[in-house]
Design a protein around this motif. Structure first.
Motif, PDB file in Angstrom:
ATOM      1  N   PRO A 121      40.139  34.195  43.948  1.00  0.00           N
ATOM      2  CA  PRO A 121      38.862  33.475  43.783  1.00  0.00           C
ATOM      3  C   PRO A 121      38.251  33.001  45.089  1.00  0.00           C
ATOM      4  CG  PRO A 121      40.473  32.738  42.161  1.00  0.00           C
ATOM      5  CD  PRO A 121      41.204  33.646  43.091  1.00  0.00           C
ATOM      6  N   LEU A 122      39.060  32.872  46.141  1.00  0.00           N
ATOM      7  CA  LEU A 122      38.540  32.451  47.431  1.00  0.00           C
ATOM      8  C   LEU A 122      37.438  33.392  47.922  1.00  0.00           C
ATOM      9  CD1 LEU A 122      38.835  30.621  49.983  1.00  0.00           C
ATOM     10  CD2 LEU A 122      40.567  32.236  50.789  1.00  0.00           C
ATOM     11  N   TYR A 123      37.532  34.664  47.567  1.00  0.00           N
ATOM     12  CA  TYR A 123      36.585  35.668  48.057  1.00  0.00           C
ATOM     13  C   TYR A 123      35.510  36.023  47.021  1.00  0.00           C
ATOM     14  CZ  TYR A 123      40.180  36.219  51.616  1.00  0.00           C
ATOM     15  OH  TYR A 123      41.078  35.994  52.620  1.00  0.00           O
ATOM     16  N   ARG A 124      35.376  35.218  46.016  1.00  0.00           N
ATOM     17  CA  ARG A 124      34.400  35.497  44.967  1.00  0.00           C
ATOM     18  C   ARG A 124      32.983  35.545  45.547  1.00  0.00           C
ATOM     19  NH1 ARG A 124      35.215  31.297  40.728  1.00  0.00           N
ATOM     20  NH2 ARG A 124      37.118  32.511  40.380  1.00  0.00           N
ATOM     21  N   ARG A 125      32.205  36.509  45.073  1.00  0.00           N
ATOM     22  CA  ARG A 125      30.808  36.714  45.472  1.00  0.00           C
ATOM     23  C   ARG A 125      30.668  37.188  46.928  1.00  0.00           C
ATOM     24  NH1 ARG A 125      30.148  32.342  41.908  1.00  0.00           N
ATOM     25  NH2 ARG A 125      30.286  30.805  43.571  1.00  0.00           N
ATOM     26  N   HIS A 126      31.750  37.697  47.493  1.00  0.00           N
ATOM     27  CA  HIS A 126      31.680  38.330  48.810  1.00  0.00           C
ATOM     28  C   HIS A 126      31.854  39.829  48.608  1.00  0.00           C
ATOM     29  CE1 HIS A 126      31.689  34.816  51.547  1.00  0.00           C
ATOM     30  NE2 HIS A 126      32.325  34.226  50.549  1.00  0.00           N
ATOM     31  N   ARG A 127      30.926  40.619  49.162  1.00  0.00           N
ATOM     32  CA  ARG A 127      30.964  42.050  48.894  1.00  0.00           C
ATOM     33  C   ARG A 127      32.020  42.781  49.721  1.00  0.00           C
ATOM     34  NH1 ARG A 127      27.794  45.418  52.333  1.00  0.00           N
ATOM     35  NH2 ARG A 127      26.668  44.308  53.976  1.00  0.00           N
ATOM     36  N   PHE A 128      32.465  42.173  50.839  1.00  0.00           N
ATOM     37  CA  PHE A 128      33.493  42.816  51.647  1.00  0.00           C
ATOM     38  C   PHE A 128      34.882  42.446  51.120  1.00  0.00           C
ATOM     39  CE2 PHE A 128      29.968  43.126  54.581  1.00  0.00           C
ATOM     40  CZ  PHE A 128      30.177  44.353  55.199  1.00  0.00           C
ATOM     41  N   PRO A 129      35.834  43.374  51.222  1.00  0.00           N
ATOM     42  CA  PRO A 129      37.201  43.081  50.764  1.00  0.00           C
ATOM     43  C   PRO A 129      37.847  41.955  51.569  1.00  0.00           C
ATOM     44  CG  PRO A 129      36.891  45.440  51.133  1.00  0.00           C
ATOM     45  CD  PRO A 129      35.690  44.747  51.713  1.00  0.00           C
ATOM     46  N   ALA A 130      38.845  41.338  50.977  1.00  0.00           N
ATOM     47  CA  ALA A 130      39.552  40.239  51.639  1.00  0.00           C
ATOM     48  C   ALA A 130      40.182  40.689  52.952  1.00  0.00           C
ATOM     49  CB  ALA A 130      40.631  39.686  50.707  1.00  0.00           C
TER      50      ALA A 130
END
Length: 238
Positions: free
Chosen positions: A8-17
């Motif tokens: 969930p930390l990377y939610r709404r970010h289009r680039f991978p973690a």
């Protein structure tokens, strides 16, 4: 994308973690500018602007630094080296106060406009709250403000005031100086405080004395640090 990368930390970010965490690692691990990181990613076919990298550094860097500090709570040394250095910002002097332990790990940093007993006391209060204990011994330079603050907050702690004994703390300012040159000076005290609060915990994770380790030991420690980083960043190992 792996299950770990869908944190969930990377939610709404289009680039991978993996890409976000790698960009943040590059920016804080090495004395690179945002545009340098942008070019390094572009060389790998990853097109992202330096403004996006800045927002990643602020959002995710703060989260990673907080997790690193939580993991190291109570594990750092009991000998505190305190020092302050001047940073010129917009023609005005700001003082960067820093505390490190006997192994060179940064305990805390604080940017203040003053260099007096009140400022030293504020740093010590922050240290005591974060570390949850008093040090065995405190080492500083000849600035009398340290002893005045110590008498009020830690009267039973041994204090050694000698410029030659405090090289460890003075050397800890060097990474900030290198970054100051790369960034062509810090723009505000708030920016400086934000940067060092993120940079120093990440630097702690990758801090090991090369001159006292064999090559095999250094590789093992570096691999262990990267494993911790990947776990904190919620990135699956390569």
């Amino acid at each position: 994308m792996s299950e770990v990368a869908r944190d969930p930390l990377y939610r709404r970010h289009r680039f991978p973690a993996e890409i976000i965490a790698h960009a943040v690692w590059l920016y804080f691990r090495f004395p690179l500018s945002l545009r340098m990181v942008e070019d390094m990613l572009a060389a790998r076919g990853i097109i992202v602007t330096h403004q996006t990298i800045r927002s990643w550094a602020e959002k995710f860097g703060r989260h990673f630094a907080r997790e690193i500090k939580r993991r190291s709570a109570g594990c750092l040394g009991d000998k505190w080296h305190l020092d302050e250095c001047v940073v010129a910002i917009n023609g005005k002097k700001q003082w960067l106060w820093r505390a490190v332990d006997q192994d060179g790990f940064v305990l805390d940093v604080l940017v203040q406009s003053r260099r007096n007993a009140k400022a030293a006391k504020r740093l010590m209060r922050k240290l005591l709250k974060a570390q949850g204990r008093t040090p065995r011994v405190m080492i500083t330079d000849k600035l009398r403000s340290y002893d005045a603050a110590r008498r009020d907050l830690m009267p039973g702690v041994e204090h050694r005031s000698h410029k030659g004994l405090n090289n460890r703390a003075e050397n800890s300012h060097q990474p900030t100086r290198r970054r100051e040159r790369t960034m062509k000076r810090f723009k505000s005290a708030r920016q400086l405080q934000r940067f060092v609060s993120i940079h120093d915990p990440i630097a702690n994770l990758f801090h090991f004395s090369r001159n006292t380790l064999s090559s095999a030991q250094h590789r093992d420690l570096r691999n262990a640090a990267m494993q911790i980083w990947n776990k904190i960043a919620c990135v699956a190992p390569a």
